[in-house]
Motif scaffolding. Structure first.
Motif, PDB file in Angstrom:
ATOM      1  N   GLU A   1       0.996   4.202  -2.771  1.00  0.00           N
ATOM      2  CA  GLU A   1       0.752   5.526  -2.440  1.00  0.00           C
ATOM      3  C   GLU A   1       1.799   6.717  -3.086  1.00  0.00           C
ATOM      4  O   GLU A   1       1.670   7.686  -3.383  1.00  0.00           O
ATOM      5  N   THR A   2       3.117   6.044  -2.774  1.00  0.00           N
ATOM      6  CA  THR A   2       4.241   6.902  -3.139  1.00  0.00           C
ATOM      7  C   THR A   2       4.165   7.168  -4.924  1.00  0.00           C
ATOM      8  O   THR A   2       4.836   8.094  -5.342  1.00  0.00           O
TER       9      THR A   2
ATOM     10  N   ARG B   1       0.753  -1.200  -0.041  1.00  0.00           N
ATOM     11  CA  ARG B   1       0.109   0.050   0.038  1.00  0.00           C
ATOM     12  C   ARG B   1       0.918   1.194   0.007  1.00  0.00           C
ATOM     13  O   ARG B   1       0.489   2.219  -0.787  1.00  0.00           O
ATOM     14  N   ARG B   2       1.903   1.159   0.670  1.00  0.00           N
ATOM     15  CA  ARG B   2       2.749   2.269   0.765  1.00  0.00           C
ATOM     16  C   ARG B   2       3.431   2.646  -0.523  1.00  0.00           C
ATOM     17  O   ARG B   2       3.597   3.891  -0.914  1.00  0.00           O
TER      18      ARG B   2
ATOM     19  N   ASP C   1      -4.713   7.148  -7.861  1.00  0.00           N
ATOM     20  CA  ASP C   1      -5.851   7.109  -7.168  1.00  0.00           C
ATOM     21  C   ASP C   1      -6.048   5.739  -6.658  1.00  0.00           C
ATOM     22  O   ASP C   1      -6.277   4.953  -7.736  1.00  0.00           O
ATOM     23  N   LEU C   2      -6.181   5.431  -5.269  1.00  0.00           N
ATOM     24  CA  LEU C   2      -6.405   4.189  -4.628  1.00  0.00           C
ATOM     25  C   LEU C   2      -7.761   3.729  -4.353  1.00  0.00           C
ATOM     26  O   LEU C   2      -7.923   2.569  -3.670  1.00  0.00           O
TER      27      LEU C   2
ATOM     28  N   THR D   1      -9.705   1.345   3.554  1.00  0.00           N
ATOM     29  CA  THR D   1      -9.385   2.582   4.136  1.00  0.00           C
ATOM     30  C   THR D   1     -10.747   3.378   3.854  1.00  0.00           C
ATOM     31  O   THR D   1     -11.665   3.051   3.151  1.00  0.00           O
TER      32      THR D   1
END
Ligand SMILES: NC(=O)C1=CN([C@@H]2O[C@H](COP(=O)(O)OP(=O)(O)OC[C@H]3O[C@@H](n4cnc5c(N)ncnc54)[C@H](O)[C@@H]3O)[C@@H](O)[C@H]2O)C=CC1
Ligand SMILES: O=C(O)C(=O)Cc1ccc(O)cc1
Length: 361
Positions: free
Chosen positions: A98-99, A94-95, A103-104, A139
């Motif tokens: 994100e980097t 996930r991280r 758009d997650l 999330t």
């Protein structure tokens, strides 16, 4: 869900694809090794042809180190309405995503808590996930539609959905899967150069403790590399317990009676704490742990013996809750341990004796 794309058609991807296909979902299979996708297709898990347009759900079942990259490509390519991965670790991928600034909202990290020590499509089974927890880590940004697609997949696989935070998940699996894996490997490693005469004495205890040490090291290096901190913390705690246990055993060798008693108390403490932890391990289908009675039957190592025992147990109206087989070293015989509800044990023992089976204590 009408269509799915499974990317990574090894053990987990093909098992999920088989379960989805059985529920009438059109499943497309892709793998960076096309032979793997062809094998999965030949097993009836779907088609290795690319979908004509976006599918409902993309399931990324590649090794953890590749998950973020594969997901990023899939998201950019607009291959599906929803995207999940099934990697054994959740925080790292996930991280990484994100980097990349993607758009997650259409992505959900998941992890089926079920596996085998074999990999590849040939080890896959449609019922691999039945009754097992399947962790979902939504999330606040996760689309409800994607969560629902993932819940549908979990339900089609017969698994039990469990919602968790990604980092809490990684700490939990360090405790119940990753650290035990290393400990199993450490115990098995003692056998590598052991005398054949000693190895021949192996019984069910060491088989139980070392079963998961047979897994593919490449896959586990990937998993452990994605979760090193929590695993190192736990292994540090195990190391402290080990040092204390070694000291207690040395004290047991002492000529001094007080020291010996201290040593016995130290060893008893670790065994007692082991008992207290072991009873917390859930029973089958994730239910509360149950204490079963074991009926032990001696069998010849011949085809059809197990089927006959099960048929005889069924005729006696006894439900077998679990079963283990211990093979007698160097002999054409084995001991079958039938785990049953305590009140059913006398009836099963009597019925099997009556049908000529040799019952052992
Ligand atoms: N083995 C187990 O017991 C469990 C594994 N998992 C997770 O499931 C995932 C898959 O594991 P397995 O099925 O056991 O492994 P596997 O080795 O059986 O299959 C992995 C497949 O991914 C393919 N692959 C590798 N890189 C790829 C890429 N860049 N693009 C597309 N395909 C690629 C490989 O060719 C292989 O067919 C991993 O993330 C693992 O952490 C989750 C639960 C249990
Ligand atoms: O069989 C066992 O004991 C396991 O621990 C299997 C397993 C291996 C890897 C996972 O990510 C989840 C489950």
């Amino acid at each position: 869900m009408r269509s799915a794309l499974v990317i990574g058609t090894g053990l987990i991807g093909t098992s999920a694809a088989l379960a989805l296909t059985r529920r009438g979902v059109t499943v497309h299979l892709a793998d960076h090794d096309p032979q793997q996708a062809r094998t999965a297709a030949a097993l009836g898990a779907g088609t290795d042809e690319a979908p004509a347009g976006p599918v409902d759900l993309a399931v990324v079942a590649a090794p953890p180190a590749h998950v973020a990259g594969v997901l990023a490509d899939a998201l950019r390519g607009g291959l599906a309405r929803g995207y999940i991965d099934v990697a054994s670790v959740k925080g790292g991928p996930r991280r990484e995503l994100e980097t990349l600034g993607l758009d997650l909202s259409a992505y959900l990290g998941t992890h089926p808590m079920s596996g085998r020590e074999k990999s590849g499509p040939l080890a896959a089974t449609a019922d691999l996930f039945e009754g097992r927890p399947w962790v979902l880590t939504p999330t606040r940004a996760t689309d409800t539609e994607v969560l629902n697609l993932a819940l549908e997949l979990v339900s089609f696989c017969g698994a039990v959905p469990v919602v968790m935070d990604a980092d809490a998940h990684d700490r939990a699996v360090a405790l119940v899967s990753h650290m035990p894996h290393l400990v199993s490997g450490l115990v098995a490693a003692r056998l590598e150069h052991a005398d054949e005469a000693a190895v021949r004495l192996c019984g069910q205890g060491i088989r139980d403790v070392t079963r998961i040490a047979a897994s593919d090291p490449a896959m586990w290096i990937d998993i452990l590399s994605a979760n090193p901190g929590p695993v190192a913390d736990l292994l540090g705690d195990v190391a402290a317990d080990l040092e204390q246990t070694v000291r207690a055993l040395r004290a047991l060798q002492s000529a001094d009676e007080d020291k010996r008693q201290e040593g016995a108390a130290g060893v008893a403490d670790v065994l007692r704490r082991g008992n207290a932890g072991q009873v917390r391990v859930p029973g089958k289908h994730g239910s509360a742990p149950r204490v079963y009675e074991t009926v032990v039957v001696l069998i010849d190592d011949q085809p059809g013996q197990l089927a006959r025992i099960f048929a005889d147990a069924g005729r006696a109206g006894v439900n077998i809750e679990d079963v283990r087989i211990e093979h007698a070293t160097g002999q054409q015989a084995g001991l079958v341990q039938l785990m049953v509800e305590p009140q059913a044990a006398p009836a099963l023992t009597a019925a099997l004796r009556e049908r000529g089976w040799a019952i052992r204590r």
